[in-house]
Write a protein that holds these residues in place. Structure first.
Motif, short mmCIF file in Angstrom:
data_model
loop_
_atom_site.label_atom_id
_atom_site.label_comp_id
_atom_site.label_asym_id
_atom_site.label_seq_id
_atom_site.Cartn_x
_atom_site.Cartn_y
_atom_site.Cartn_z
N TRP A 184 0.83 -1.21 0.00
CA TRP A 184 0.00 0.00 0.00
C TRP A 184 0.86 1.25 0.00
O TRP A 184 0.52 2.25 -0.65
CB TRP A 184 -0.92 0.01 1.22
N ALA A 185 1.98 1.23 0.71
CA ALA A 185 2.87 2.39 0.72
C ALA A 185 3.46 2.65 -0.66
O ALA A 185 3.60 3.80 -1.09
CB ALA A 185 4.00 2.17 1.74
N ILE A 186 3.79 1.58 -1.38
CA ILE A 186 4.33 1.73 -2.74
C ILE A 186 3.26 2.30 -3.65
O ILE A 186 3.52 3.19 -4.48
CB ILE A 186 4.83 0.37 -3.26
N VAL A 187 2.02 1.80 -3.53
CA VAL A 187 0.91 2.33 -4.35
C VAL A 187 0.69 3.81 -4.07
O VAL A 187 0.52 4.63 -4.99
CB VAL A 187 -0.37 1.52 -4.09
N LEU A 188 0.70 4.18 -2.79
CA LEU A 188 0.52 5.59 -2.43
C LEU A 188 1.66 6.45 -2.96
O LEU A 188 1.44 7.59 -3.40
CB LEU A 188 0.40 5.73 -0.91
N ALA A 189 2.88 5.91 -2.94
CA ALA A 189 4.02 6.66 -3.48
C ALA A 189 3.87 6.88 -4.98
O ALA A 189 4.17 7.96 -5.49
CB ALA A 189 5.32 5.91 -3.17
N ILE A 190 3.39 5.87 -5.69
CA ILE A 190 3.17 6.00 -7.13
C ILE A 190 2.08 7.03 -7.42
O ILE A 190 2.21 7.86 -8.33
CB ILE A 190 2.83 4.63 -7.75
N ILE A 191 1.01 6.97 -6.63
CA ILE A 191 -0.07 7.95 -6.81
C ILE A 191 0.43 9.36 -6.54
O ILE A 191 0.14 10.31 -7.29
CB ILE A 191 -1.26 7.61 -5.89
N ALA A 192 1.21 9.53 -5.45
CA ALA A 192 1.75 10.85 -5.12
C ALA A 192 2.67 11.34 -6.24
O ALA A 192 2.63 12.53 -6.61
CB ALA A 192 2.51 10.78 -3.80
N ALA A 193 3.50 10.44 -6.79
CA ALA A 193 4.39 10.83 -7.89
C ALA A 193 3.59 11.22 -9.12
O ALA A 193 3.92 12.20 -9.80
CB ALA A 193 5.33 9.66 -8.22
N TYR A 194 2.53 10.49 -9.40
CA TYR A 194 1.68 10.78 -10.56
C TYR A 194 1.03 12.15 -10.42
O TYR A 194 1.05 12.98 -11.35
CB TYR A 194 0.62 9.69 -10.69
N VAL A 195 0.46 12.42 -9.24
CA VAL A 195 -0.21 13.71 -9.01
C VAL A 195 0.80 14.85 -9.04
O VAL A 195 0.54 15.92 -9.63
CB VAL A 195 -0.96 13.67 -7.67
N LEU A 196 1.96 14.65 -8.43
CA LEU A 196 2.99 15.68 -8.43
C LEU A 196 3.43 16.02 -9.85
O LEU A 196 3.58 17.20 -10.20
CB LEU A 196 4.20 15.22 -7.61
N ALA A 197 3.60 14.98 -10.69
CA ALA A 197 4.00 15.22 -12.08
C ALA A 197 2.92 15.99 -12.84
O ALA A 197 3.23 16.89 -13.63
CB ALA A 197 4.29 13.89 -12.77
N MET A 198 1.67 15.67 -12.59
CA MET A 198 0.57 16.39 -13.26
C MET A 198 0.54 17.85 -12.82
O MET A 198 0.32 18.76 -13.64
CB MET A 198 -0.76 15.71 -12.97
N LEU A 199 0.77 18.11 -11.53
CA LEU A 199 0.76 19.48 -11.04
C LEU A 199 1.91 20.29 -11.63
O LEU A 199 1.74 21.45 -12.03
CB LEU A 199 0.83 19.49 -9.51
N LEU A 200 3.10 19.68 -11.69
CA LEU A 200 4.25 20.38 -12.27
C LEU A 200 4.04 20.64 -13.75
O LEU A 200 4.41 21.71 -14.26
CB LEU A 200 5.53 19.57 -12.04
N ASP A 201 3.46 19.68 -14.46
CA ASP A 201 3.16 19.90 -15.88
C ASP A 201 2.11 20.99 -16.03
O ASP A 201 2.15 21.77 -16.99
CB ASP A 201 2.67 18.60 -16.51
#
Length: 218
Positions: free
Chosen positions: A62-79
């Motif tokens: 679950w921690a890995i999934v949350l990390a992937i989700i956080a990375a995905y959202v962060l990338a979308m915000l930066l884009d």
């Protein structure tokens, strides 16, 4: 049945590769960079060593999934931050693309994606790599700014080295972004010319067939 499954896979894979290359990979990279800024480079390396090399990693699924989700959202915000100038132009009623000739770049890409699926997948990969470079440029610039502020408040050699690393990788990401953009524009232009040549050849073949049919009827 097999053909339909294959076509479905070819439609889904480019989207998965785009999310992986253009969002998840740069998002995770920026997250690790932010952790290095907050915790310090030595502490971050020790933390990653504990996570990766231990026989029983402390991170759960679950921690890995949350990390992937956080990375995905962060990338979308930066884009999204990168797209602010485009949004401003759109709100002011100005064209979003510098090239005002018809057809637009987006229309060319959609037609190439439909008529030349393999070339469309290649173009999708280039767009994903462009997004990767953008996210890394903005993310590392943010990290460099935070690290620079921390270095002003409390100087240390580790922070100085980290700041130098950020400057080098930002310069590298800018160079890569420029190279990918040039390759993408050249590929789009070449593929569009190929499509136009194919259409011209098909029209000529139709004319020849019509001429032959008319001559036979006479």
């Amino acid at each position: 049945m097999a053909n339909s499954e294959f076509s479905t896979i070819t439609e889904i894979v480019p989207q998965i590769s785009y999310d992986l290359i253009g969002r998840i990979v740069p998002g995770i990279t920026v997250l690790i960079s932010l952790i290095a800024v907050v915790m310090g480079p030595r502490e971050t390396l020790h933390w990653m060593d504990e996570i990766i090399l231990r026989p029983n990693p402390p991170l759960s699924g679950w921690a890995i999934v949350l990390a992937i989700i956080a990375a995905y959202v962060l990338a979308m915000l930066l884009d999204g931050l990168w797209q602010i100038p485009v949004c401003i132009r759109r709100l002011r009623g100005l064209p979003c693309e510098p090239d005002l000739t018809h057809p637009s770049t987006s229309l060319k890409f959609d037609l190439i994606n439909q008529r030349l699926p393999k070339a469309g997948s290649w173009m999708t990969k280039l767009y994903a790599e462009t997004n990767l470079a953008r996210v890394l440029i903005l993310g590392w610039t943010l990290c460099a700014a935070i690290n620079g502020w921390n270095m002003i408040r409390s100087y240390s050699l580790d922070k100085l080295w980290l700041e130098c690393i950020f400057i080098v990788v930002i310069a590298g990401a800018l160079g890569v972004s420029s190279s990918i953009t040039t390759t993408r524009e050249d590929s789009l232009k070449n593929l569009w010319e190929i499509l136009k040549a194919q259409d011209t050849s098909q029209k000529e073949d139709r004319k020849e067939q019509e001429t032959e049919s008319l001559s036979r009827s006479l």
